[in-house]
Design a protein around this motif. Structure first.
Motif, mmCIF file in Angstrom:
data_model
loop_
_atom_site.group_PDB
_atom_site.id
_atom_site.type_symbol
_atom_site.label_atom_id
_atom_site.label_comp_id
_atom_site.label_asym_id
_atom_site.label_seq_id
_atom_site.Cartn_x
_atom_site.Cartn_y
_atom_site.Cartn_z
ATOM 1 N N LEU A 218 94.751 9.850 2.914
ATOM 2 C CA LEU A 218 93.722 9.106 3.622
ATOM 3 C C LEU A 218 94.198 7.694 3.931
ATOM 4 N N ARG A 219 93.999 7.289 5.181
ATOM 5 C CA ARG A 219 94.298 5.907 5.544
ATOM 6 C C ARG A 219 93.168 5.378 6.404
ATOM 7 N N LEU A 220 93.017 4.082 6.406
ATOM 8 C CA LEU A 220 92.040 3.478 7.299
ATOM 9 C C LEU A 220 92.728 3.111 8.610
ATOM 10 N N TYR B 71 94.952 -5.880 13.795
ATOM 11 C CA TYR B 71 96.337 -5.570 13.428
ATOM 12 C C TYR B 71 96.350 -4.501 12.329
ATOM 13 N N ALA B 72 97.420 -3.720 12.350
ATOM 14 C CA ALA B 72 97.462 -2.505 11.535
ATOM 15 C C ALA B 72 97.511 -2.758 10.026
ATOM 16 N N TRP B 73 97.883 -3.987 9.606
ATOM 17 C CA TRP B 73 97.874 -4.184 8.143
ATOM 18 C C TRP B 73 96.441 -4.128 7.618
ATOM 19 N N LYS B 74 95.452 -4.272 8.524
ATOM 20 C CA LYS B 74 94.040 -4.157 8.128
ATOM 21 C C LYS B 74 93.654 -2.706 7.842
ATOM 22 N N GLY B 75 94.593 -1.794 8.025
ATOM 23 C CA GLY B 75 94.336 -0.377 7.772
ATOM 24 C C GLY B 75 95.216 0.163 6.672
ATOM 25 N N PRO B 76 94.765 0.020 5.415
ATOM 26 C CA PRO B 76 95.574 0.509 4.298
ATOM 27 C C PRO B 76 95.837 2.017 4.376
ATOM 28 N N LYS B 77 97.068 2.384 4.058
ATOM 29 C CA LYS B 77 97.409 3.781 3.845
ATOM 30 C C LYS B 77 97.099 4.099 2.378
ATOM 31 N N TRP B 78 96.923 5.380 2.068
ATOM 32 C CA TRP B 78 96.634 5.837 0.688
ATOM 33 C C TRP B 78 95.383 5.152 0.127
ATOM 34 N N VAL B 79 94.370 5.127 0.937
ATOM 35 C CA VAL B 79 93.113 4.458 0.555
ATOM 36 C C VAL B 79 92.425 5.203 -0.579
ATOM 37 N N GLU C 119 104.209 9.537 4.228
ATOM 38 C CA GLU C 119 104.661 8.190 4.619
ATOM 39 C C GLU C 119 103.615 7.462 5.452
ATOM 40 N N HIS C 120 102.824 8.222 6.187
ATOM 41 C CA HIS C 120 101.816 7.613 7.055
ATOM 42 C C HIS C 120 100.442 7.536 6.396
ATOM 43 N N GLY C 121 100.384 7.859 5.103
ATOM 44 C CA GLY C 121 99.138 7.579 4.387
ATOM 45 C C GLY C 121 98.404 8.755 3.806
ATOM 46 N N GLY D 260 107.840 6.866 19.474
ATOM 47 C CA GLY D 260 107.809 7.466 18.144
ATOM 48 C C GLY D 260 106.840 6.710 17.256
ATOM 49 N N TRP D 261 106.908 6.984 15.984
ATOM 50 C CA TRP D 261 105.966 6.374 15.061
ATOM 51 C C TRP D 261 106.715 5.928 13.809
ATOM 52 N N PRO D 262 107.107 4.643 13.795
ATOM 53 C CA PRO D 262 107.843 4.162 12.631
ATOM 54 C C PRO D 262 106.944 4.083 11.390
ATOM 55 N N VAL D 263 107.573 4.009 10.252
ATOM 56 C CA VAL D 263 106.856 3.864 8.981
ATOM 57 C C VAL D 263 106.996 2.421 8.528
ATOM 58 N N THR D 264 105.884 1.753 8.271
ATOM 59 C CA THR D 264 105.910 0.352 7.853
ATOM 60 C C THR D 264 104.949 0.137 6.687
ATOM 61 N N HIS D 265 105.476 -0.230 5.572
ATOM 62 C CA HIS D 265 104.597 -0.635 4.464
ATOM 63 C C HIS D 265 105.429 -1.300 3.383
ATOM 64 N N TYR D 266 104.716 -1.886 2.448
ATOM 65 C CA TYR D 266 105.337 -2.536 1.299
ATOM 66 C C TYR D 266 105.258 -1.573 0.110
ATOM 67 N N GLY D 267 106.363 -1.395 -0.595
ATOM 68 C CA GLY D 267 106.333 -0.613 -1.828
ATOM 69 C C GLY D 267 106.554 0.873 -1.601
ATOM 70 N N HIS E 254 98.568 -1.637 16.142
ATOM 71 C CA HIS E 254 99.332 -2.823 16.522
ATOM 72 C C HIS E 254 99.893 -3.462 15.265
ATOM 73 N N CYS E 255 101.199 -3.321 15.065
ATOM 74 C CA CYS E 255 101.814 -3.965 13.900
ATOM 75 C C CYS E 255 102.101 -5.413 14.240
ATOM 76 N N VAL E 256 101.882 -6.285 13.285
ATOM 77 C CA VAL E 256 102.110 -7.711 13.505
ATOM 78 C C VAL E 256 103.590 -8.009 13.737
HETATM 79 N N1 LIG Z 1 99.003 0.807 1.343
HETATM 80 C C1 LIG Z 1 99.533 0.156 2.378
HETATM 81 N N2 LIG Z 1 99.031 0.368 3.604
HETATM 82 C C2 LIG Z 1 99.548 -0.261 4.680
HETATM 83 C C3 LIG Z 1 100.607 -1.183 4.535
HETATM 84 C C4 LIG Z 1 101.115 -1.420 3.226
HETATM 85 O O1 LIG Z 1 102.029 -2.245 3.010
HETATM 86 N N3 LIG Z 1 100.550 -0.719 2.181
HETATM 87 N N4 LIG Z 1 101.144 -1.806 5.650
HETATM 88 C C5 LIG Z 1 100.301 -1.846 6.845
HETATM 89 C C6 LIG Z 1 101.064 -2.204 8.028
HETATM 90 S S1 LIG Z 1 101.694 -3.775 8.092
HETATM 91 C C7 LIG Z 1 101.207 -1.368 9.098
HETATM 92 S S2 LIG Z 1 101.955 -1.862 10.538
HETATM 93 C C8 LIG Z 1 100.736 0.038 9.034
HETATM 94 C C9 LIG Z 1 101.847 0.965 9.429
HETATM 95 O O2 LIG Z 1 101.419 2.299 9.461
HETATM 96 P P1 LIG Z 1 102.488 3.425 9.718
HETATM 97 O O3 LIG Z 1 103.553 3.307 8.660
HETATM 98 O O4 LIG Z 1 101.733 4.715 9.606
HETATM 99 O O5 LIG Z 1 103.040 3.200 11.073
HETATM 100 O O6 LIG Z 1 100.297 0.389 7.739
HETATM 101 C C10 LIG Z 1 99.506 -0.580 7.113
HETATM 102 N N5 LIG Z 1 99.000 -0.022 5.891
#
Ligand SMILES: Nc1nc2c(c(=O)[nH]1)N[C@H]1C(S)=C(S)[C@@H](COP(=O)(O)O)O[C@H]1N2
Ligand SMILES: [Mo]
Length: 210
Positions: A151-153, A159-167, A146-148, A26-33, A77-79
């Motif tokens: 637009l997301r990078l 590691y996936a934190w290098k790819g911001p969601k809602w860019v 939830e997944h961005g 599956g595809w969990p949702v991970t982010h701050y805020g 790859h989530c940390v």
């Molecule tokens: N804006 C934003 N993008 C974020 C994050 C976040 O905290 N804020 N967390 C990152 C982290 S740690 C991960 S693992 C992935 C998770 O993406 P997913 O929720 O689509 O699986 O988003 C990344 N992009």
């Protein structure tokens, strides 16, 4: 180009997981805020900082949607140790943005900015990888909020934190600066194949002083 390590070997063989990672179903949702609400009339994508012409560039949502569409197969790859392998991302390659709004020759790094001030820094070479993509779609479907969405990078080789969601934009930088998680104990480079998880692992030259 640029970064040597990727998830697919040149023969296209199914990769091993990076060290310490496990496969996620599956595809969990991970982010701050909170998840931001998308308001198309207020949305824009900006490129600023050390641009070649010294100007800022911006696209509204309609304009951004009209940019050349590409697909990239890449992992997440989530940390926190889960990985999702081989997703197909659709959207606009970072290299397309670099062509349309070129950086100044002095630019060495980028800061990718998202809603609520979330940010992540990348080496320009990582950003310029032909698999780095501003994704609007996954598996042919629009991203969910939830997944961005919108637009997301995705930077498959980091590691996936290098790819911001809602860019919302990219800042070209002539020196490195830490983004949100990089300031909070995570590695400045974040290569999962070298298990660069935490900033205390950084070697000299891998990041600005903490
Ligand atoms: N804006 C934003 N993008 C974020 C994050 C976040 O905290 N804020 N967390 C990152 C982290 S740690 C991960 S693992 C992935 C998770 O993406 P997913 O929720 O689509 O699986 O988003 C990344 N992009
Ligand atoms: Mo993560």
């Amino acid at each position: 180009m640029g970064h040597p390590v990727g998830s697919e070997s040149e023969a296209g063989v199914r990769p091993e997981l990076p060290p310490g990672q496990r496969l996620q179903r599956g595809w969990p949702v991970t982010h701050y805020g909170p998840v931001p609400k998308f308001r198309p009339e207020r949305w824009d994508f900006r490129v600023f900082g050390a641009t070649a012409d010294g100007d800022k560039h911006s696209w509204n949502h309609e304009e951004f949607t009209a940019l050349p569409y590409a697909t990239v197969v890449g992992d997440l790859h989530c940390v926190t140790k889960f990985s999702m392998l081989g997703a197909e991302w659709g959207g606009v390659r970072a290299s397309t943005i670099l062509e349309l709004a070129p950086p100044a020759p002095e630019a060495t790094h980028v800061m990718v900015w998202a809603e609520y001030g979330f940010s992540s820094n990348l080496r320009l070479t990582d950003f310029a990888s032909d698999r780095t993509i501003f994704a609007t779609h996954k598996g042919g479907e629009l991203l969910t909020a939830e997944h961005g969405f919108p637009l997301r990078l995705v930077v498959p080789h980091l590691y996936a934190w290098k790819g911001p969601k809602w860019v919302r934009g990219v800042e070209y930088m002539t020196a490195d600066r830490r983004g949100f998680w990089e300031e909070r104990g995570y590695h400045n480079v974040g290569d999962p194949w070298r298990e660069q998880r935490y900033s205390y692992q950084e070697e000299p030259g891998q990041g600005p002083e903490l």
